[in-house]
Scaffold this motif. Structure first.
Motif, PDB file in Angstrom:
ATOM      1  N   GLY A   1       0.659  -1.626   0.293  1.00  0.00           N
ATOM      2  CA  GLY A   1      -0.016  -0.017   0.024  1.00  0.00           C
ATOM      3  C   GLY A   1       0.744   1.133   0.071  1.00  0.00           C
ATOM      4  N   ARG A   2       2.033   1.417   0.442  1.00  0.00           N
ATOM      5  CA  ARG A   2       3.349   1.945   0.168  1.00  0.00           C
ATOM      6  C   ARG A   2       3.560   2.932  -1.034  1.00  0.00           C
ATOM      7  NH1 ARG A   2       7.236   0.482   4.834  1.00  0.00           N
ATOM      8  NH2 ARG A   2       6.117   0.815   6.431  1.00  0.00           N
ATOM      9  N   LEU A   3       3.188   2.055  -2.130  1.00  0.00           N
ATOM     10  CA  LEU A   3       3.470   2.103  -3.517  1.00  0.00           C
ATOM     11  C   LEU A   3       2.191   3.493  -3.962  1.00  0.00           C
ATOM     12  CD1 LEU A   3       4.364  -0.772  -4.964  1.00  0.00           C
ATOM     13  CD2 LEU A   3       5.730   1.329  -5.115  1.00  0.00           C
ATOM     14  N   PHE A   4       1.130   3.337  -3.367  1.00  0.00           N
ATOM     15  CA  PHE A   4       0.268   4.488  -3.536  1.00  0.00           C
ATOM     16  C   PHE A   4       0.499   5.951  -3.438  1.00  0.00           C
ATOM     17  CE2 PHE A   4      -1.828   0.158  -3.500  1.00  0.00           C
ATOM     18  CZ  PHE A   4      -2.448   0.108  -4.890  1.00  0.00           C
TER      19      PHE A   4
ATOM     20  N   ALA B   1      -2.062  -9.799  -2.972  1.00  0.00           N
ATOM     21  CA  ALA B   1      -1.548  -9.756  -1.442  1.00  0.00           C
ATOM     22  C   ALA B   1      -2.664  -9.828  -0.807  1.00  0.00           C
ATOM     23  CB  ALA B   1      -0.284  -8.166  -1.297  1.00  0.00           C
ATOM     24  N   GLN B   2      -3.685  -9.166  -0.979  1.00  0.00           N
ATOM     25  CA  GLN B   2      -4.824  -9.892  -0.113  1.00  0.00           C
ATOM     26  C   GLN B   2      -5.828 -11.074  -0.214  1.00  0.00           C
ATOM     27  OE1 GLN B   2      -7.346  -6.153  -1.233  1.00  0.00           O
ATOM     28  NE2 GLN B   2      -7.387  -5.311   1.272  1.00  0.00           N
ATOM     29  N   SER B   3      -5.526 -11.597  -2.024  1.00  0.00           N
ATOM     30  CA  SER B   3      -5.942 -12.578  -2.034  1.00  0.00           C
ATOM     31  C   SER B   3      -5.380 -13.744  -1.824  1.00  0.00           C
ATOM     32  CB  SER B   3      -6.235 -13.057  -3.834  1.00  0.00           C
ATOM     33  OG  SER B   3      -4.877 -13.379  -3.977  1.00  0.00           O
TER      34      SER B   3
ATOM     35  N   ALA C   1       1.047  -1.466  -9.207  1.00  0.00           N
ATOM     36  CA  ALA C   1       0.981  -1.738  -7.710  1.00  0.00           C
ATOM     37  C   ALA C   1      -0.893  -2.294  -6.872  1.00  0.00           C
ATOM     38  CB  ALA C   1       0.482  -0.344  -7.395  1.00  0.00           C
ATOM     39  N   GLN C   2      -1.614  -1.644  -8.043  1.00  0.00           N
ATOM     40  CA  GLN C   2      -2.679  -2.570  -7.724  1.00  0.00           C
ATOM     41  C   GLN C   2      -2.847  -3.707  -7.777  1.00  0.00           C
ATOM     42  OE1 GLN C   2      -5.387  -0.266  -6.394  1.00  0.00           O
ATOM     43  NE2 GLN C   2      -6.294  -2.356  -6.233  1.00  0.00           N
ATOM     44  N   GLU C   3      -2.053  -4.307  -9.318  1.00  0.00           N
ATOM     45  CA  GLU C   3      -2.728  -5.604  -9.266  1.00  0.00           C
ATOM     46  C   GLU C   3      -1.725  -6.551  -8.212  1.00  0.00           C
ATOM     47  OE1 GLU C   3      -2.385  -5.889 -13.606  1.00  0.00           O
ATOM     48  OE2 GLU C   3      -0.571  -6.895 -12.674  1.00  0.00           O
ATOM     49  N   ALA C   4      -0.658  -6.102  -6.930  1.00  0.00           N
ATOM     50  CA  ALA C   4       0.285  -6.867  -6.669  1.00  0.00           C
ATOM     51  C   ALA C   4      -1.037  -6.744  -5.198  1.00  0.00           C
ATOM     52  CB  ALA C   4       1.979  -6.433  -6.568  1.00  0.00           C
TER      53      ALA C   4
END
Ligand code: ADP
Length: 524
Positions: free
Chosen positions: A61-64, A171-173, A164-167
């Motif tokens: 999430g830091r990438l956002f 990670a969430q999945s 970033a959204q894909e990663a």
């Protein structure tokens, strides 16, 4: 009696029960404690060392944050270039942090105890997820390394945010290992509850076993011992009719039986002793009476002996004197006078014999003793009796030829044998029979006189040896023969006993004489 269940076996069974009880208790307690310990360790290790997918998503999430920086849109080229450079630097910094977060997650995954417990399928999910995240991060890195970043910043920023959204989604999945931990915690709690129940059940079973053990100990050991104790006390207090009872089928039952046997024997000995004491007391009373009677008889006999002699002498001298006168008197009168005189002499003579016997009875003095052949004495007496006309038709059998020596006063024993043989022959009628046997026993010679005569009733047997006891007609018996005989035999330290099955059943007199002098036997 065969032991069915020995106390030893019961004790071993009891010991096994105690051991079983303790083992159950120990096992359940230890199992409960270990289970609790495992639970605590699991929770502790899980919380400290387990990888958390929330950490991973937070890192990505830091990438956002740099992507959300506000664009100046000033139209000034320099300002826009500076913004693009700063944004790229912030993105690179955030990317480095994300990479270290991913590496840390990876490291936790590979570190025991988690790596040891993780399932293969789960591991595969993690591996492919992390690979995809890595690819996205590589793509971001590549995009950030583009030479024309400042010029095409909007396109590249859009690309980076897409990766970033894909990663982030990836990670969430990913499954959260802490969820697994919660599952194991729930399992541990089930285990804990199960073990707690086990402890309670084992505790209750142990209590039941203990109660059973106490019950058995009371039934098998304590109660029988108490019964034995109470019974023994009752018997000790003199209740010899009481019998112990025990049906435990072990040594207690044997002990009760032995005790009862002992009591029975004791009771028999006691009643025998009581009977002996009663007999002895009666004997003592009889002896006392006889002694008094003997003393009195001796006095009377002595006193009347002289008058009797005077009467006999006077009758004799009268007869002598009247010899001259009587022929002158009438024949009837003379015969009558002669009869009276003769009667006076005979009766005086008979009275003297009685007083002689009384004196014999009272004197009871010890004559000189020696070794005498009792067989010879008996044969002498029997030979003499056979010549008496009134006993000629009686049959007398002496069942011994060999000598049998006894330490006695010969003439006195001859008198006793004569009395016994005479009584036996008198008790029988024509064809009467008398059997005399002589047997040598250790220290004694036993003579038995068995006739087939009139026999004796229990009442006659009771008074047989008392002085003046006779069943014969007045004038025929004095009743002194047996009492004198018994006095003689007692003085010899022997015994004279009479038995008879009853009237008309014949009689047996048993005479025992010592074979050695009394003093010698006492020394021996
Ligand atoms: P006596 O012969 O003068 O009567 P004893 O003392 O010798 O005196 O005997 C006492 C009594 O014992 C006898 O009167 C008789 O009743 C009994 N008696 C003794 N010997 C026998 C016998 N062999 N059989 C039956 N009765 C006997």
């Amino acid at each position: 009696m065969r032991q069915q269940r020995s106390i030893r076996r019961k004790m071993i069974v009891g010991l096994w029960l105690v051991l079983l009880m303790l083992g159950t208790l120990a096992a359940s307690s230890i199992s409960g404690v270990y289970s609790y310990g495992r639970l605590v360790r699991d929770i502790e290790e899980g919380l400290v060392t387990a990888p958390r997918s929330s950490d991973l998503t937070a890192a990505i999430g830091r990438l956002f944050r740099p992507l959300l920086l506000e664009h100046p849109h000033s139209g000034i080229a320099q300002e826009e270039a500076d913004f693009a450079r700063d944004q790229r630097a912030a993105l690179e910094q955030a990317l480095a942090l994300v990479r270290s977060g991913v590496a840390e997650f990876q490291a936790k995954l590979n570190k025991p105890p988690y790596s040891a417990n993780v399932r293969e399928q789960e591991a595969r999910v993690y591996r492919s997820g992390l690979l995809k995240i890595d690819n996205d991060l590589d793509a971001i890195e590549e995009t950030l390394a583009a030479d024309d970043w400042e010029r095409r910043r909007d396109d590249y920023a859009l690309q980076v945010s897409k990766y970033a959204q894909e990663a982030f989604d990836k990670a969430q999945s990913l499954p959260d290992p802490s969820k697994e931990l919660l599952g194991r915690l729930a399992q541990a709690q089930i285990n804990y509850r199960w073990h707690r129940s086990l402890v309670w059940i084992a505790g209750a079973a142990t209590l039941a076993l203990l109660l059973n053990l106490v019950h058995c100990a009371i039934r098998w050991v304590i109660r029988p011992i108490r019964d034995l104790h109470l019974g023994a006390r009752r018997i000790a207090e003199g209740d010899f009719d009481y019998r112990l009872s025990s049906n435990t089928g072990d040594e207690m039952t044997e002990l009760a039986q032995d005790f009862n046997q002992m009591t029975e024997r004791f009771q028999a000995i006691k009643s025998d002793l009581d009977r002996q004491v009663r007999d002895r007391v009666q004997q003592l009373i009889r002896s006392e009476r006889l002694a008094g009677l003997g003393f009195l008889s001796a006095g009377v006999a002595h006193e009347i002996n002289n008058p009797l002699s005077a009467i006999a002498m006077a009758a004799e001298s009268l007869e002598y004197r009247l010899q001259e006168w009587l022929p002158l008197a009438a024949a009837d009168d003379a015969a009558e006078v002669r009869d009276y005189l003769r009667m006076m002499q005979e009766e005086a003579q008979r009275c003297r014999q009685i007083t002689e016997k009384l004196l014999d009875f009272a004197r009871g003095q010890e004559g000189e003793r020696n070794l005498y052949d009792v067989t010879a004495i008996v044969r002498d007496v029997v030979g003499m009796m056979r010549h008496l006309g009134r006993f000629r038709d009686r049959k007398i059998n002496v069942h011994r030829e060999a000598p049998a020596y006894a330490w006695v006063n010969g003439p006195e024993i001859k008198q006793v044998v004569l009395n016994l043989v005479a009584n036996a022959l008198e008790s029988t009628g024509a064809d009467g029979k008398l059997d005399i046997s002589i047997t040598e026993r250790p220290d004694q010679v036993e003579l038995s006189f068995t006739d087939n005569g009139c026999g004796m009733s229990p009442d006659v047997l009771k008074h047989l040896f008392e002085p003046f006891f006779t069943t014969k007609e007045v004038g025929k018996g004095t009743g002194l023969g047996l009492s004198i005989s018994q006095r003689i035999i007692r003085d010899h330290d022997g015994a004279l006993e009479a038995t008879s099955a009853g009237k008309g059943q014949g009689s047996t007199f048993r005479l025992r004489l010592p074979t050695t002098a009394q003093t010698e036997r006492a020394v021996a």
